[in-house]
Motif scaffolding. Structure first.
Motif: not given
Length: 136
Positions: A16-20, A65-68, A113-116
């Motif tokens: 649930g975290t996000s990064v710039q 561990g992140f999706l763009l 785009a949205d993370i979903s």
């Protein structure tokens, strides 16, 4: 090297975290994408076109561990061979099952785009193979 257009996007983590994420496109040959995650150093990804540069950058993010969160990371978005040649893979088709590809379905792979809406590189590959009925 001169950098051209830039984009500020988010990358979402499974927790649930996000990064710039900042992206910059080289305005010279060869095709290159630079990516900076939060306050880290710039990373460079060079490939035959923007879509393949984006895949390399996404794989780097996935390792952390992140999706763009961009259109090019959606499982239902993929460039045709002709689009990859015409605009170096900058634009791709939004794939709709049962609907022929149309110019109305072309999206900028670097648009937000949205993370979903996004998926891993592997999940995108599987979805594209299924859409085009390609056996693995």
């Amino acid at each position: 090297m001169t950098m051209g257009e830039g984009f500020d996007l988010l990358a979402g983590g499974s927790d649930g975290t996000s990064v710039q994420v900042s992206l910059e496109l080289s305005d010279q040959a060869p095709t290159m994408l630079r990516m900076k995650v939060a306050d880290s150093a710039w990373q460079e990804f060079q490939a035959s076109n923007w879509f393949n540069c984006l895949i390399a950058a996404r794989l780097s993010l996935e390792g952390k561990g992140f999706l763009l969160c961009c259109q090019g990371a959606r499982p239902d978005v993929f460039p045709s061979g002709m689009l990859q040649q015409m605009n170096l893979g900058r634009f791709a088709y939004f794939l709709k099952p049962g609907v022929p590809l149309s110019e109305d379905d072309v999206v900028d792979i670097f648009a937000r785009a949205d993370i979903s809406e996004v998926a891993s590189v592997e999940d995108q590959r599987v979805a594209v193979f299924e859409f085009f009925k390609i056996s693995r």
